[in-house]
Design a protein around this motif. Sequence first.
Motif, PDB file in Angstrom:
ATOM      1  N   UNK A 263      46.548 -41.593  38.383  1.00 46.49           N
ATOM      2  CA  UNK A 263      46.517 -42.770  39.241  1.00 46.49           C
ATOM      3  C   UNK A 263      45.084 -43.283  39.427  1.00 46.49           C
ATOM      4  N   UNK A 264      44.137 -42.360  39.683  1.00 46.35           N
ATOM      5  CA  UNK A 264      42.757 -42.767  39.918  1.00 46.35           C
ATOM      6  C   UNK A 264      42.031 -43.135  38.617  1.00 46.35           C
ATOM      7  N   UNK A 265      42.383 -42.474  37.530  1.00 41.93           N
ATOM      8  CA  UNK A 265      41.706 -42.705  36.248  1.00 41.93           C
ATOM      9  C   UNK A 265      42.749 -42.889  35.151  1.00 41.93           C
ATOM     10  N   UNK A 266      43.283 -44.088  34.997  1.00 39.66           N
ATOM     11  CA  UNK A 266      44.343 -44.335  34.010  1.00 39.66           C
ATOM     12  C   UNK A 266      43.927 -44.008  32.580  1.00 39.66           C
ATOM     13  N   UNK A 267      42.642 -44.129  32.266  1.00 38.17           N
ATOM     14  CA  UNK A 267      42.221 -43.874  30.876  1.00 38.17           C
ATOM     15  C   UNK A 267      42.343 -42.404  30.496  1.00 38.17           C
ATOM     16  N   UNK A 268      42.581 -41.508  31.476  1.00 38.83           N
ATOM     17  CA  UNK A 268      42.799 -40.088  31.171  1.00 38.83           C
ATOM     18  C   UNK A 268      44.269 -39.697  31.269  1.00 38.83           C
ATOM     19  N   UNK A 269      45.167 -40.690  31.468  1.00 35.04           N
ATOM     20  CA  UNK A 269      46.593 -40.385  31.579  1.00 35.04           C
ATOM     21  C   UNK A 269      47.112 -39.799  30.270  1.00 35.04           C
ATOM     22  N   UNK A 270      47.862 -38.721  30.382  1.00 32.72           N
ATOM     23  CA  UNK A 270      48.442 -38.069  29.206  1.00 32.72           C
ATOM     24  C   UNK A 270      47.449 -37.225  28.434  1.00 32.72           C
ATOM     25  N   UNK A 271      46.209 -37.139  28.890  1.00 33.01           N
ATOM     26  CA  UNK A 271      45.176 -36.356  28.201  1.00 33.01           C
ATOM     27  C   UNK A 271      44.864 -35.088  29.006  1.00 33.01           C
ATOM     28  N   UNK A 272      44.516 -34.014  28.341  1.00 33.85           N
ATOM     29  CA  UNK A 272      44.249 -32.757  29.057  1.00 33.85           C
ATOM     30  C   UNK A 272      42.965 -32.840  29.880  1.00 33.85           C
ATOM     31  N   UNK A 273      43.067 -32.361  31.118  1.00 32.77           N
ATOM     32  CA  UNK A 273      41.912 -32.318  32.036  1.00 32.77           C
ATOM     33  C   UNK A 273      41.713 -30.862  32.436  1.00 32.77           C
ATOM     34  N   UNK A 274      40.608 -30.296  31.980  1.00 29.29           N
ATOM     35  CA  UNK A 274      40.399 -28.855  32.064  1.00 29.29           C
ATOM     36  C   UNK A 274      39.300 -28.546  33.084  1.00 29.29           C
ATOM     37  N   UNK A 275      39.609 -27.656  34.044  1.00 33.22           N
ATOM     38  CA  UNK A 275      38.651 -27.256  35.071  1.00 33.22           C
ATOM     39  C   UNK A 275      38.463 -25.737  34.993  1.00 33.22           C
ATOM     40  N   UNK A 276      37.203 -25.314  35.010  1.00 32.54           N
ATOM     41  CA  UNK A 276      36.874 -23.884  34.988  1.00 32.54           C
ATOM     42  C   UNK A 276      35.983 -23.607  36.206  1.00 32.54           C
ATOM     43  N   UNK A 277      36.408 -22.676  37.082  1.00 37.52           N
ATOM     44  CA  UNK A 277      35.727 -22.423  38.350  1.00 37.52           C
ATOM     45  C   UNK A 277      35.201 -20.989  38.379  1.00 37.52           C
ATOM     46  N   UNK A 278      33.860 -20.853  38.448  1.00 31.27           N
ATOM     47  CA  UNK A 278      33.227 -19.550  38.668  1.00 31.27           C
ATOM     48  C   UNK A 278      32.815 -19.496  40.133  1.00 31.27           C
ATOM     49  N   UNK A 279      33.712 -18.993  40.981  1.00 34.47           N
ATOM     50  CA  UNK A 279      33.453 -18.903  42.422  1.00 34.47           C
ATOM     51  C   UNK A 279      34.469 -17.959  43.040  1.00 34.47           C
ATOM     52  N   UNK A 280      34.066 -17.295  44.118  1.00 37.99           N
ATOM     53  CA  UNK A 280      35.012 -16.440  44.817  1.00 37.99           C
ATOM     54  C   UNK A 280      36.142 -17.294  45.396  1.00 37.99           C
ATOM     55  N   UNK A 281      37.322 -16.675  45.513  1.00 34.45           N
ATOM     56  CA  UNK A 281      38.465 -17.352  46.123  1.00 34.45           C
ATOM     57  C   UNK A 281      38.984 -16.549  47.315  1.00 34.45           C
ATOM     58  N   UNK A 282      38.116 -15.831  47.951  1.00 35.75           N
ATOM     59  CA  UNK A 282      38.469 -15.019  49.110  1.00 35.75           C
ATOM     60  C   UNK A 282      37.474 -13.895  49.271  1.00 35.75           C
ATOM     61  N   UNK A 283      37.790 -12.968  50.169  1.00 35.19           N
ATOM     62  CA  UNK A 283      36.887 -11.853  50.436  1.00 35.19           C
ATOM     63  C   UNK A 283      37.460 -10.516  50.008  1.00 35.19           C
TER      64      UNK A 283
END
Length: 465
Positions: free
Chosen positions: A343-363
Amino acid sequence: MDPDACLVMSGFPGGASSSFFVHVFRNQTKRLVKFPEIRTALAEFSSPQLAARVLANEGRLLKETGLQVSSLEPLLSPKEDVTTQHSQVYQLQRQLKTVKQNLQSKEQQLQDVTKEKECLKSAFSRESEAKRSALTKSRKLEEAKVHLKNQAEADKKTIDEELRRKEEQLQQVETVNESLQAALRRETEAKNISFNLSQRLEEANSHLKDELEAEKRENERMREQISATHDLSNPYEMSCDPRGVAVIINNIRFEDMADREGAEGDTGRLREVFEGLGFTVVTFTDLDHAKMVAAMKDQGKADHSNHDCFVCCIMSHGTMGKVFSSDDVGIDICELIKPVNAMKCPSLKGKPKLFFIQACQGERIQRRESFDGDYDAKPVPFICHEADFFLGLATVPGYVARRDGDGAPYVKHLAKLLRDFGPTHDLSAIMSMVCDKMNEINDDKFGWISSNHSTLRKNVIFKAK
Protein backbone atom coordinates in the motif's frame (compact mmCIF):
# COMPACT_ATOMS: atom_id res chain seq x y z
CA MET A 1 73.73 -27.78 -6.54
CA ASP A 2 76.15 -27.88 -9.52
CA PRO A 3 78.58 -24.94 -8.92
CA ASP A 4 79.28 -24.68 -12.67
CA ALA A 5 75.53 -24.14 -13.32
CA CYS A 6 75.10 -21.54 -10.51
CA LEU A 7 75.17 -17.76 -10.86
CA VAL A 8 74.81 -14.98 -8.26
CA MET A 9 72.10 -12.44 -9.26
CA SER A 10 71.92 -9.03 -7.54
CA GLY A 11 69.95 -5.82 -8.06
CA PHE A 12 66.38 -7.18 -7.84
CA PRO A 13 63.75 -4.39 -7.61
CA GLY A 14 62.17 -4.31 -4.12
CA GLY A 15 63.89 -7.51 -3.00
CA ALA A 16 64.64 -10.87 -4.62
CA SER A 17 61.25 -11.41 -6.25
CA SER A 18 60.54 -14.89 -7.61
CA SER A 19 57.90 -13.54 -10.00
CA PHE A 20 60.35 -11.00 -11.45
CA PHE A 21 63.05 -13.71 -11.82
CA VAL A 22 60.63 -16.08 -13.57
CA HIS A 23 59.54 -13.22 -15.89
CA VAL A 24 63.15 -12.65 -16.94
CA PHE A 25 64.37 -16.26 -17.22
CA ARG A 26 61.03 -18.12 -17.52
CA ASN A 27 61.70 -21.85 -16.95
CA GLN A 28 65.48 -21.87 -17.48
CA THR A 29 66.36 -22.52 -13.82
CA LYS A 30 66.11 -25.54 -11.54
CA ARG A 31 66.40 -23.80 -8.17
CA LEU A 32 66.34 -20.29 -6.69
CA VAL A 33 67.68 -19.30 -3.23
CA LYS A 34 66.56 -15.76 -2.30
CA PHE A 35 68.24 -13.19 0.01
CA PRO A 36 65.58 -10.39 0.09
CA GLU A 37 67.48 -8.23 2.61
CA ILE A 38 70.38 -7.67 0.11
CA ARG A 39 68.22 -7.94 -3.05
CA THR A 40 70.25 -10.97 -4.18
CA ALA A 41 69.51 -14.55 -5.24
CA LEU A 42 71.55 -17.68 -6.01
CA ALA A 43 70.17 -19.31 -9.21
CA GLU A 44 70.96 -22.82 -10.43
CA PHE A 45 70.40 -23.04 -14.19
CA SER A 46 69.40 -26.20 -16.03
CA SER A 47 72.96 -26.71 -17.36
CA PRO A 48 76.48 -25.20 -17.06
CA GLN A 49 76.29 -24.22 -20.75
CA LEU A 50 73.14 -22.16 -20.14
CA ALA A 51 74.77 -20.47 -17.12
CA ALA A 52 77.82 -19.67 -19.27
CA ARG A 53 75.61 -18.06 -21.95
CA VAL A 54 73.87 -15.90 -19.35
CA LEU A 55 77.26 -14.87 -17.86
CA ALA A 56 78.58 -14.03 -21.37
CA ASN A 57 75.67 -11.62 -21.85
CA GLU A 58 76.00 -9.94 -18.42
CA GLY A 59 76.35 -6.46 -19.99
CA ARG A 60 73.14 -6.82 -21.98
CA LEU A 61 71.34 -8.30 -18.95
CA LEU A 62 72.42 -5.34 -16.74
CA LYS A 63 71.22 -2.84 -19.38
CA GLU A 64 67.82 -4.50 -19.97
CA THR A 65 66.87 -5.70 -16.48
CA GLY A 66 69.23 -3.97 -14.01
CA LEU A 67 70.49 -7.38 -12.77
CA GLN A 68 74.18 -7.95 -12.07
CA VAL A 69 75.41 -11.51 -12.63
CA SER A 70 78.61 -13.26 -11.47
CA SER A 71 79.86 -16.84 -11.20
CA LEU A 72 80.86 -18.74 -8.07
CA GLU A 73 84.45 -19.32 -9.32
CA PRO A 74 85.91 -16.17 -7.66
CA LEU A 75 84.41 -17.35 -4.38
CA LEU A 76 85.89 -20.86 -4.64
CA SER A 77 89.35 -20.47 -6.33
CA PRO A 78 91.15 -18.69 -3.46
CA LYS A 79 91.62 -22.08 -1.75
CA GLU A 80 94.15 -23.00 -4.50
CA ASP A 81 95.96 -19.65 -3.99
CA VAL A 82 96.33 -20.42 -0.30
CA THR A 83 98.10 -23.69 -1.12
CA THR A 84 100.43 -21.92 -3.58
CA GLN A 85 101.33 -19.21 -1.05
CA HIS A 86 102.18 -21.84 1.59
CA SER A 87 104.49 -23.54 -0.93
CA GLN A 88 106.25 -20.24 -1.73
CA VAL A 89 106.82 -19.46 1.96
CA TYR A 90 108.28 -22.94 2.47
CA GLN A 91 110.74 -22.39 -0.41
CA LEU A 92 111.78 -19.00 1.01
CA GLN A 93 112.41 -20.57 4.39
CA ARG A 94 114.70 -23.15 2.76
CA GLN A 95 116.56 -20.37 0.91
CA LEU A 96 117.02 -18.45 4.18
CA LYS A 97 118.46 -21.56 5.82
CA THR A 98 120.97 -21.96 2.96
CA VAL A 99 122.07 -18.31 3.20
CA LYS A 100 122.57 -18.66 6.96
CA GLN A 101 124.73 -21.71 6.37
CA ASN A 102 126.83 -19.77 3.81
CA LEU A 103 127.18 -16.91 6.28
CA GLN A 104 128.48 -19.30 8.95
CA SER A 105 130.98 -20.68 6.44
CA LYS A 106 132.24 -17.22 5.61
CA GLU A 107 132.55 -16.36 9.29
CA GLN A 108 134.68 -19.47 9.68
CA GLN A 109 136.82 -18.32 6.76
CA LEU A 110 137.17 -14.95 8.47
CA GLN A 111 138.42 -16.65 11.61
CA ASP A 112 140.98 -18.61 9.55
CA VAL A 113 142.19 -15.39 7.90
CA THR A 114 142.57 -13.79 11.32
CA LYS A 115 144.73 -16.69 12.48
CA GLU A 116 146.85 -16.43 9.36
CA LYS A 117 147.30 -12.71 10.00
CA GLU A 118 148.59 -13.46 13.49
CA CYS A 119 151.06 -15.91 12.04
CA LEU A 120 152.27 -13.31 9.56
CA LYS A 121 152.79 -10.77 12.33
CA SER A 122 154.97 -13.20 14.31
CA ALA A 123 157.02 -13.92 11.16
CA PHE A 124 157.42 -10.14 10.48
CA SER A 125 160.23 -9.93 12.99
CA ARG A 126 162.06 -12.78 11.36
CA GLU A 127 162.28 -11.29 7.88
CA SER A 128 161.34 -8.01 6.27
CA GLU A 129 160.36 -9.50 2.94
CA ALA A 130 158.04 -11.78 4.73
CA LYS A 131 156.78 -8.73 6.64
CA ARG A 132 156.00 -6.80 3.43
CA SER A 133 154.34 -9.83 1.98
CA ALA A 134 152.40 -10.33 5.17
CA LEU A 135 151.31 -6.67 5.19
CA THR A 136 150.15 -6.97 1.64
CA LYS A 137 148.23 -10.11 2.42
CA SER A 138 146.83 -8.50 5.54
CA ARG A 139 145.49 -5.55 3.59
CA LYS A 140 143.95 -7.88 1.07
CA LEU A 141 142.46 -9.99 3.81
CA GLU A 142 141.02 -6.87 5.48
CA GLU A 143 139.48 -5.79 2.23
CA ALA A 144 138.07 -9.27 1.73
CA LYS A 145 136.76 -9.23 5.28
CA VAL A 146 134.98 -5.90 4.78
CA HIS A 147 133.59 -7.03 1.45
CA LEU A 148 132.35 -10.31 2.92
CA LYS A 149 130.82 -8.48 5.88
CA ASN A 150 129.07 -5.97 3.68
CA GLN A 151 127.86 -8.71 1.36
CA ALA A 152 126.57 -10.74 4.31
CA GLU A 153 124.72 -7.74 5.73
CA ALA A 154 123.22 -6.93 2.34
CA ASP A 155 122.13 -10.55 1.85
CA LYS A 156 120.64 -10.62 5.34
CA LYS A 157 118.71 -7.39 4.73
CA THR A 158 117.37 -8.69 1.40
CA ILE A 159 116.30 -11.98 2.98
CA ASP A 160 114.61 -10.18 5.90
CA GLU A 161 112.67 -7.92 3.51
CA GLU A 162 111.61 -10.87 1.34
CA LEU A 163 110.55 -12.86 4.40
CA ARG A 164 108.53 -9.90 5.72
CA ARG A 165 106.83 -9.49 2.31
CA LYS A 166 105.95 -13.20 2.22
CA GLU A 167 104.54 -13.01 5.75
CA GLU A 168 102.31 -10.09 4.71
CA GLN A 169 101.13 -12.06 1.69
CA LEU A 170 100.39 -15.04 3.93
CA GLN A 171 98.32 -12.81 6.26
CA GLN A 172 96.35 -11.49 3.26
CA VAL A 173 95.72 -15.04 2.08
CA GLU A 174 94.55 -16.05 5.55
CA THR A 175 92.20 -13.02 5.64
CA VAL A 176 90.72 -13.96 2.24
CA ASN A 177 90.39 -17.56 3.40
CA GLU A 178 88.49 -16.45 6.54
CA SER A 179 86.18 -14.28 4.39
CA LEU A 180 85.46 -17.23 2.10
CA GLN A 181 84.75 -19.49 5.07
CA ALA A 182 82.35 -16.88 6.49
CA ALA A 183 80.62 -16.61 3.10
CA LEU A 184 80.32 -20.40 2.94
CA ARG A 185 78.85 -20.46 6.47
CA ARG A 186 76.32 -17.78 5.51
CA GLU A 187 75.41 -19.71 2.38
CA THR A 188 74.93 -22.88 4.42
CA GLU A 189 72.76 -21.02 6.93
CA ALA A 190 70.72 -19.52 4.08
CA LYS A 191 70.21 -22.97 2.59
CA ASN A 192 69.07 -24.31 5.97
CA ILE A 193 66.66 -21.38 6.41
CA SER A 194 65.33 -21.88 2.89
CA PHE A 195 64.81 -25.59 3.55
CA ASN A 196 62.98 -24.88 6.83
CA LEU A 197 60.76 -22.27 5.16
CA SER A 198 60.01 -24.71 2.36
CA GLN A 199 58.96 -27.36 4.89
CA ARG A 200 56.73 -24.87 6.73
CA LEU A 201 55.11 -23.76 3.47
CA GLU A 202 54.45 -27.37 2.51
CA GLU A 203 52.86 -28.03 5.91
CA ALA A 204 50.75 -24.84 5.67
CA ASN A 205 49.66 -25.74 2.12
CA SER A 206 48.73 -29.23 3.24
CA HIS A 207 46.71 -27.82 6.15
CA LEU A 208 44.91 -25.32 3.89
CA LYS A 209 44.23 -28.06 1.36
CA ASP A 210 42.67 -30.24 4.05
CA GLU A 211 40.51 -27.32 5.25
CA LEU A 212 39.38 -26.55 1.69
CA GLU A 213 38.54 -30.19 1.09
CA ALA A 214 36.52 -30.31 4.32
CA GLU A 215 34.67 -27.11 3.41
CA LYS A 216 34.03 -28.45 -0.09
CA ARG A 217 32.58 -31.67 1.32
CA GLU A 218 30.40 -29.66 3.73
CA ASN A 219 29.15 -27.46 0.85
CA GLU A 220 28.38 -30.52 -1.24
CA ARG A 221 26.50 -32.04 1.68
CA MET A 222 24.44 -28.88 2.09
CA ARG A 223 23.72 -28.70 -1.64
CA GLU A 224 22.54 -32.30 -1.65
CA GLN A 225 20.41 -31.64 1.42
CA ILE A 226 18.86 -28.56 -0.17
CA SER A 227 18.31 -30.25 -3.53
CA ALA A 228 16.49 -33.09 -1.81
CA THR A 229 14.17 -30.88 0.23
CA HIS A 230 13.46 -27.75 -1.87
CA ASP A 231 11.72 -27.24 -5.19
CA LEU A 232 13.42 -24.40 -7.09
CA SER A 233 11.03 -24.34 -10.05
CA ASN A 234 8.94 -21.34 -8.87
CA PRO A 235 11.30 -18.42 -8.07
CA TYR A 236 10.66 -14.68 -7.89
CA GLU A 237 11.86 -12.73 -10.93
CA MET A 238 15.52 -11.70 -10.54
CA SER A 239 16.57 -10.12 -13.84
CA CYS A 240 17.02 -6.39 -13.06
CA ASP A 241 20.39 -4.70 -12.80
CA PRO A 242 20.82 -3.54 -10.14
CA ARG A 243 18.76 -6.22 -8.46
CA GLY A 244 17.48 -3.76 -5.86
CA VAL A 245 18.40 -1.59 -2.86
CA ALA A 246 20.01 -3.05 0.30
CA VAL A 247 19.75 -0.74 3.34
CA ILE A 248 22.19 -1.48 6.21
CA ILE A 249 21.67 0.28 9.58
CA ASN A 250 24.28 -0.41 12.29
CA ASN A 251 23.74 1.37 15.63
CA ILE A 252 26.89 1.01 17.75
CA ARG A 253 27.02 4.04 20.08
CA PHE A 254 24.09 4.97 22.36
CA GLU A 255 23.25 7.75 24.79
CA ASP A 256 22.67 5.71 27.96
CA MET A 257 22.67 2.09 26.79
CA ALA A 258 25.94 0.18 26.52
CA ASP A 259 27.86 0.52 23.28
CA ARG A 260 27.84 -2.54 20.99
CA GLU A 261 31.59 -3.21 21.04
CA GLY A 262 32.89 -5.43 18.21
CA ALA A 263 29.98 -4.65 15.86
CA GLU A 264 31.96 -2.27 13.61
CA GLY A 265 32.99 -4.95 11.09
CA ASP A 266 29.47 -6.30 10.50
CA THR A 267 28.56 -3.44 8.13
CA GLY A 268 31.46 -4.31 5.82
CA ARG A 269 30.57 -8.00 5.78
CA LEU A 270 27.00 -7.34 4.70
CA ARG A 271 27.96 -4.63 2.22
CA GLU A 272 30.38 -6.97 0.47
CA VAL A 273 27.93 -9.86 0.09
CA PHE A 274 24.96 -7.77 -1.11
CA GLU A 275 27.08 -5.82 -3.58
CA GLY A 276 28.29 -9.19 -4.87
CA LEU A 277 24.65 -10.28 -5.30
CA GLY A 278 23.92 -7.24 -7.47
CA PHE A 279 22.33 -4.80 -4.98
CA THR A 280 22.91 -1.08 -4.57
CA VAL A 281 23.99 -0.85 -0.93
CA VAL A 282 23.16 2.13 1.32
CA THR A 283 24.70 2.15 4.83
CA PHE A 284 23.86 4.14 7.97
CA THR A 285 25.57 4.25 11.38
CA ASP A 286 24.18 5.39 14.76
CA LEU A 287 20.78 6.71 13.60
CA ASP A 288 18.46 8.30 16.16
CA HIS A 289 14.71 7.59 16.21
CA ALA A 290 13.75 10.29 13.68
CA LYS A 291 16.51 9.35 11.22
CA MET A 292 15.75 5.62 11.35
CA VAL A 293 12.08 6.20 10.60
CA ALA A 294 12.96 8.75 7.91
CA ALA A 295 15.41 6.35 6.24
CA MET A 296 12.70 3.68 5.86
CA LYS A 297 10.09 6.23 4.70
CA ASP A 298 12.51 7.45 2.05
CA GLN A 299 12.73 3.90 0.70
CA GLY A 300 8.92 3.67 0.71
CA LYS A 301 8.68 6.86 -1.36
CA ALA A 302 11.36 5.77 -3.82
CA ASP A 303 10.52 4.16 -7.18
CA HIS A 304 11.51 0.49 -7.20
CA SER A 305 9.92 -0.28 -10.57
CA ASN A 306 13.29 -1.25 -12.05
CA HIS A 307 14.18 -3.47 -9.08
CA ASP A 308 13.31 -7.09 -8.29
CA CYS A 309 13.84 -7.08 -4.54
CA PHE A 310 14.35 -4.96 -1.40
CA VAL A 311 16.69 -5.81 1.52
CA CYS A 312 17.04 -4.16 4.94
CA CYS A 313 19.57 -5.20 7.61
CA ILE A 314 19.28 -3.67 11.09
CA MET A 315 21.88 -4.23 13.83
CA SER A 316 21.25 -2.69 17.24
CA HIS A 317 20.07 -3.31 20.79
CA GLY A 318 16.54 -4.71 20.97
CA THR A 319 13.67 -6.15 22.90
CA MET A 320 10.79 -8.33 21.74
CA GLY A 321 9.34 -6.85 18.56
CA LYS A 322 11.55 -3.75 18.73
CA VAL A 323 14.98 -2.39 17.89
CA PHE A 324 16.57 0.64 19.54
CA SER A 325 17.77 3.85 17.88
CA SER A 326 21.01 5.49 18.97
CA ASP A 327 19.06 7.82 21.28
CA ASP A 328 17.70 4.77 23.18
CA VAL A 329 14.16 4.83 21.66
CA GLY A 330 12.53 1.44 20.98
CA ILE A 331 10.97 1.23 17.47
CA ASP A 332 8.49 -1.48 16.50
CA ILE A 333 9.90 -3.68 13.76
CA CYS A 334 6.47 -3.66 12.10
CA GLU A 335 6.60 0.16 11.95
CA LEU A 336 9.94 -0.03 10.13
CA ILE A 337 8.54 -2.62 7.70
CA LYS A 338 5.30 -0.73 6.99
CA PRO A 339 6.76 2.00 4.62
CA VAL A 340 7.68 -0.65 2.01
CA ASN A 341 4.41 -2.67 2.03
CA ALA A 342 2.26 -2.86 -1.07
CA MET A 343 0.00 0.00 0.00
CA LYS A 344 2.76 2.47 0.94
CA CYS A 345 5.15 1.45 -1.85
CA PRO A 346 3.26 0.09 -4.89
CA SER A 347 6.47 -0.35 -6.91
CA LEU A 348 7.46 -3.18 -4.51
CA LYS A 349 4.11 -4.99 -4.76
CA GLY A 350 4.56 -8.69 -5.49
CA LYS A 351 8.34 -8.42 -4.95
CA PRO A 352 10.24 -10.00 -2.05
CA LYS A 353 11.08 -7.67 0.84
CA LEU A 354 13.75 -9.18 3.06
CA PHE A 355 14.59 -7.98 6.60
CA PHE A 356 17.47 -9.32 8.70
CA ILE A 357 17.62 -8.22 12.38
CA GLN A 358 20.71 -8.62 14.58
CA ALA A 359 19.25 -7.59 17.95
CA CYS A 360 18.03 -9.16 21.15
CA GLN A 361 14.32 -9.97 21.30
CA GLY A 362 14.06 -10.30 25.07
CA GLU A 363 16.12 -11.01 28.16
CA ARG A 364 15.76 -14.76 28.42
CA ILE A 365 18.74 -16.95 27.65
CA GLN A 366 18.56 -20.07 25.51
CA ARG A 367 19.13 -22.91 28.00
CA ARG A 368 18.78 -22.65 31.74
CA GLU A 369 22.07 -21.01 32.79
CA SER A 370 22.25 -17.30 33.67
CA PHE A 371 24.02 -14.89 31.28
CA ASP A 372 26.52 -12.26 32.46
CA GLY A 373 27.92 -10.93 29.12
CA ASP A 374 26.85 -8.21 26.67
CA TYR A 375 23.40 -8.52 25.08
CA ASP A 376 21.13 -6.16 23.21
CA ALA A 377 17.75 -6.37 25.19
CA LYS A 378 13.18 -6.28 27.04
CA PRO A 379 9.05 -8.35 25.82
CA VAL A 380 5.93 -7.63 22.99
CA PRO A 381 4.65 -9.93 20.17
CA PHE A 382 4.79 -9.00 16.45
CA ILE A 383 3.88 -10.56 13.08
CA CYS A 384 3.63 -9.41 9.46
CA HIS A 385 0.14 -9.74 7.86
CA GLU A 386 1.13 -9.13 4.21
CA ALA A 387 2.57 -11.42 1.51
CA ASP A 388 6.12 -11.30 0.10
CA PHE A 389 7.88 -10.44 3.39
CA PHE A 390 10.73 -12.31 5.05
CA LEU A 391 12.03 -11.54 8.55
CA GLY A 392 15.23 -13.21 9.76
CA LEU A 393 16.12 -12.84 13.46
CA ALA A 394 19.47 -13.58 15.10
CA THR A 395 17.55 -15.17 17.99
CA VAL A 396 14.05 -16.32 18.84
CA PRO A 397 11.36 -13.99 20.32
CA GLY A 398 11.90 -13.36 24.01
CA TYR A 399 15.62 -14.28 24.00
CA VAL A 400 18.95 -12.47 23.80
CA ALA A 401 21.16 -12.47 20.68
CA ARG A 402 24.86 -13.25 20.73
CA ARG A 403 27.57 -10.75 19.80
CA ASP A 404 31.34 -11.48 20.07
CA GLY A 405 34.31 -9.16 20.23
CA ASP A 406 34.80 -9.35 16.47
CA GLY A 407 31.12 -9.14 15.45
CA ALA A 408 27.89 -11.12 15.53
CA PRO A 409 28.01 -14.84 14.59
CA TYR A 410 24.58 -14.49 12.93
CA VAL A 411 25.90 -11.78 10.59
CA LYS A 412 29.06 -13.80 9.78
CA HIS A 413 27.14 -16.98 8.91
CA LEU A 414 24.47 -15.03 6.97
CA ALA A 415 27.09 -13.22 4.87
CA LYS A 416 29.13 -16.36 4.13
CA LEU A 417 26.19 -18.58 3.21
CA LEU A 418 24.55 -15.91 1.03
CA ARG A 419 27.86 -15.47 -0.79
CA ASP A 420 28.35 -19.24 -1.28
CA PHE A 421 24.76 -20.31 -2.05
CA GLY A 422 22.76 -17.16 -2.86
CA PRO A 423 23.12 -17.48 -6.66
CA THR A 424 22.04 -21.14 -6.70
CA HIS A 425 19.80 -21.89 -3.71
CA ASP A 426 16.51 -20.68 -2.26
CA LEU A 427 16.67 -18.17 0.61
CA SER A 428 14.65 -20.41 2.94
CA ALA A 429 17.21 -23.22 2.50
CA ILE A 430 20.09 -20.81 3.13
CA MET A 431 18.42 -19.52 6.31
CA SER A 432 17.99 -23.11 7.47
CA MET A 433 21.75 -23.51 7.08
CA VAL A 434 22.27 -20.28 9.07
CA CYS A 435 20.11 -21.73 11.84
CA ASP A 436 22.15 -24.94 11.73
CA LYS A 437 25.44 -23.00 11.95
CA MET A 438 24.16 -21.00 14.93
CA ASN A 439 23.21 -24.22 16.65
CA GLU A 440 26.75 -25.57 16.11
CA ILE A 441 28.39 -22.73 18.10
CA ASN A 442 30.66 -24.35 20.69
CA ASP A 443 29.37 -22.91 23.99
CA ASP A 444 29.25 -25.13 27.07
CA LYS A 445 26.80 -22.89 28.95
CA PHE A 446 24.43 -21.42 26.35
CA GLY A 447 22.55 -22.51 23.26
CA TRP A 448 22.14 -20.20 20.25
CA ILE A 449 19.52 -20.50 17.52
CA SER A 450 18.17 -18.04 14.95
CA SER A 451 14.57 -17.84 13.71
CA ASN A 452 12.74 -16.87 10.52
CA HIS A 453 9.24 -15.52 9.78
CA SER A 454 8.12 -15.65 6.15
CA THR A 455 5.10 -14.79 4.01
CA LEU A 456 7.02 -15.34 0.77
CA ARG A 457 4.95 -16.92 -2.02
CA LYS A 458 7.87 -18.11 -4.15
CA ASN A 459 11.53 -19.07 -3.94
CA VAL A 460 14.10 -16.28 -3.60
CA ILE A 461 17.21 -17.13 -5.65
CA PHE A 462 19.77 -14.42 -6.45
CA LYS A 463 20.73 -15.94 -9.82
CA ALA A 464 23.97 -14.70 -11.32
CA LYS A 465 23.49 -12.35 -14.29
